[in-house]
Design a protein around this motif. Sequence first.
Motif, PDB file in Angstrom:
ATOM      1  N   GLN A  20      -5.208   6.038   1.207  1.00 28.76           N
ATOM      2  CA  GLN A  20      -5.512   4.718   1.711  1.00 28.76           C
ATOM      3  C   GLN A  20      -6.814   4.107   1.327  1.00 28.76           C
ATOM      4  O   GLN A  20      -7.349   3.125   0.896  1.00 28.76           O
ATOM      5  CB  GLN A  20      -5.338   4.851   3.267  1.00 28.76           C
ATOM      6  CG  GLN A  20      -5.678   3.465   3.985  1.00 28.76           C
ATOM      7  CD  GLN A  20      -5.694   3.588   5.431  1.00 28.76           C
ATOM      8  OE1 GLN A  20      -5.695   4.717   6.150  1.00 28.76           O
ATOM      9  NE2 GLN A  20      -5.715   2.600   6.140  1.00 28.76           N
ATOM     10  N   ARG A  21      -7.843   5.231   1.503  1.00 29.84           N
ATOM     11  CA  ARG A  21      -9.403   4.550   1.045  1.00 29.84           C
ATOM     12  C   ARG A  21      -9.656   5.431   0.002  1.00 29.84           C
ATOM     13  O   ARG A  21     -10.341   6.648   0.292  1.00 29.84           O
ATOM     14  CB  ARG A  21     -10.409   4.696   2.371  1.00 29.84           C
ATOM     15  CG  ARG A  21      -9.690   3.619   3.490  1.00 29.84           C
ATOM     16  CD  ARG A  21     -10.882   3.831   4.629  1.00 29.84           C
ATOM     17  NE  ARG A  21     -10.324   2.952   5.713  1.00 29.84           N
ATOM     18  CZ  ARG A  21      -9.519   3.177   6.566  1.00 29.84           C
ATOM     19  NH1 ARG A  21      -9.037   4.476   6.541  1.00 29.84           N
ATOM     20  NH2 ARG A  21      -9.154   2.014   7.705  1.00 29.84           N
ATOM     21  N   PRO A  22      -9.456   5.164  -1.396  1.00 29.47           N
ATOM     22  CA  PRO A  22      -9.922   5.878  -2.330  1.00 29.47           C
ATOM     23  C   PRO A  22     -11.370   6.382  -2.532  1.00 29.47           C
ATOM     24  O   PRO A  22     -12.293   5.467  -2.156  1.00 29.47           O
ATOM     25  CB  PRO A  22      -9.558   5.089  -3.545  1.00 29.47           C
ATOM     26  CG  PRO A  22      -8.476   4.080  -3.163  1.00 29.47           C
ATOM     27  CD  PRO A  22      -9.000   3.752  -1.704  1.00 29.47           C
ATOM     28  N   ALA A  23     -11.827   7.548  -2.475  1.00 34.78           N
ATOM     29  CA  ALA A  23     -13.157   8.154  -2.436  1.00 34.78           C
ATOM     30  C   ALA A  23     -13.874   7.829  -3.857  1.00 34.78           C
ATOM     31  O   ALA A  23     -13.057   8.169  -4.889  1.00 34.78           O
ATOM     32  CB  ALA A  23     -13.059   9.681  -2.194  1.00 34.78           C
ATOM     33  N   HIS A  26       1.621  -2.158   5.634  1.00 33.46           N
ATOM     34  CA  HIS A  26       1.931  -3.368   6.492  1.00 33.46           C
ATOM     35  C   HIS A  26       2.373  -4.700   5.652  1.00 33.46           C
ATOM     36  O   HIS A  26       2.534  -5.592   6.202  1.00 33.46           O
ATOM     37  CB  HIS A  26       0.561  -3.683   7.111  1.00 33.46           C
ATOM     38  CG  HIS A  26       0.015  -2.731   8.209  1.00 33.46           C
ATOM     39  ND1 HIS A  26      -1.030  -1.833   7.868  1.00 33.46           N
ATOM     40  CD2 HIS A  26       0.433  -2.660   9.502  1.00 33.46           C
ATOM     41  CE1 HIS A  26      -1.115  -1.046   9.141  1.00 33.46           C
ATOM     42  NE2 HIS A  26      -0.441  -1.610   9.803  1.00 33.46           N
ATOM     43  N   GLU A  27       2.480  -4.289   4.103  1.00 32.31           N
ATOM     44  CA  GLU A  27       2.955  -5.729   3.456  1.00 32.31           C
ATOM     45  C   GLU A  27       4.219  -5.854   3.463  1.00 32.31           C
ATOM     46  O   GLU A  27       4.965  -4.814   2.833  1.00 32.31           O
ATOM     47  CB  GLU A  27       2.134  -5.382   1.974  1.00 32.31           C
ATOM     48  CG  GLU A  27       0.694  -5.108   2.044  1.00 32.31           C
ATOM     49  CD  GLU A  27      -0.198  -6.460   2.847  1.00 32.31           C
ATOM     50  OE1 GLU A  27       0.476  -7.416   2.978  1.00 32.31           O
ATOM     51  OE2 GLU A  27      -1.477  -6.168   3.086  1.00 32.31           O
ATOM     52  N   SER A  68      -4.023  -2.562   0.072  1.00 34.71           N
ATOM     53  CA  SER A  68      -4.999  -2.913   1.076  1.00 34.71           C
ATOM     54  C   SER A  68      -6.024  -3.717   0.519  1.00 34.71           C
ATOM     55  O   SER A  68      -6.555  -4.865   1.161  1.00 34.71           O
ATOM     56  CB  SER A  68      -5.277  -2.084   2.196  1.00 34.71           C
ATOM     57  OG  SER A  68      -6.004  -1.157   1.281  1.00 34.71           O
ATOM     58  N   ALA A  69      -6.474  -3.528  -0.746  1.00 33.82           N
ATOM     59  CA  ALA A  69      -7.420  -4.284  -1.368  1.00 33.82           C
ATOM     60  C   ALA A  69      -7.244  -5.252  -2.257  1.00 33.82           C
ATOM     61  O   ALA A  69      -7.955  -5.616  -3.161  1.00 33.82           O
ATOM     62  CB  ALA A  69      -8.389  -3.059  -2.059  1.00 33.82           C
ATOM     63  N   LEU A  70      -5.915  -5.516  -2.376  1.00 31.84           N
ATOM     64  CA  LEU A  70      -5.347  -6.257  -3.784  1.00 31.84           C
ATOM     65  C   LEU A  70      -5.210  -7.614  -3.122  1.00 31.84           C
ATOM     66  O   LEU A  70      -4.737  -8.078  -1.922  1.00 31.84           O
ATOM     67  CB  LEU A  70      -4.310  -5.664  -4.052  1.00 31.84           C
ATOM     68  CG  LEU A  70      -4.239  -4.446  -4.565  1.00 31.84           C
ATOM     69  CD1 LEU A  70      -2.913  -3.846  -5.209  1.00 31.84           C
ATOM     70  CD2 LEU A  70      -5.251  -4.223  -5.589  1.00 31.84           C
TER      71      LEU A  70
END
Length: 213
Positions: A87-90, A188-189, A162-164
């Motif tokens: 979800q939140r790439p490091a 959620h998309e 989520s970031a697109l």
Amino acid sequence: MPTASLAFSGVTVSYGSTLAVDDLSLTVAAGERVAVTGANGAGKSTLLRCLLGLQRVDAGSVAVDGAVATTRREWAQRRSDVAYIPQRPARGRFPLTVHELLSSCGSFEAAAEPAAQLGVAHLLQRTVATLSGGQLQRCFIARGLGAVARGARVLVADEPTSALDFDGQDQVAELLGNTSATLLVVTHEQTVVDRCARVIDMASGRIRERHAS
């Protein structure tokens, strides 16, 4: 390409006094595409982390093609079989290049085509710390798709769009919908949901409703 089935059986996970996943059972058939929806805190990401061995279960089991991982060797096989888009790439603590990130799927050549499709092939010599959020997410998606091309039988993705922007969401939804692997995606998309054959809604750590997309 062979795919694998998933079976969550009575999975329970707690964070202190908070029950994150509550005696949840779910079967995903080999080759099926399943979206998991629900509010924040519903337990969706925890479910994926249990599959990958990133979160210990308090009770129950998670099997891939009937196999439950317990030993180090079995977990290594699990992570080879199951590709993961976080979800939140490091960005990492070290100056990792995009080329090195893509290669970490097991084969740079396997990730090269999705990297080109996602418009990040020109970033190979950049370090991930210098990328925008959208670029970084696209790189991790390319790595996940590369792992499938390399031989992973399951692809799990946690809010991969989520970031697109809208165009990026549509493109990634299409790529995920066309994957040859079994797909389990938290999202959620609606554009991603529409590419899945089944939708599972979670609330308070339980499956609230199941319906076809």
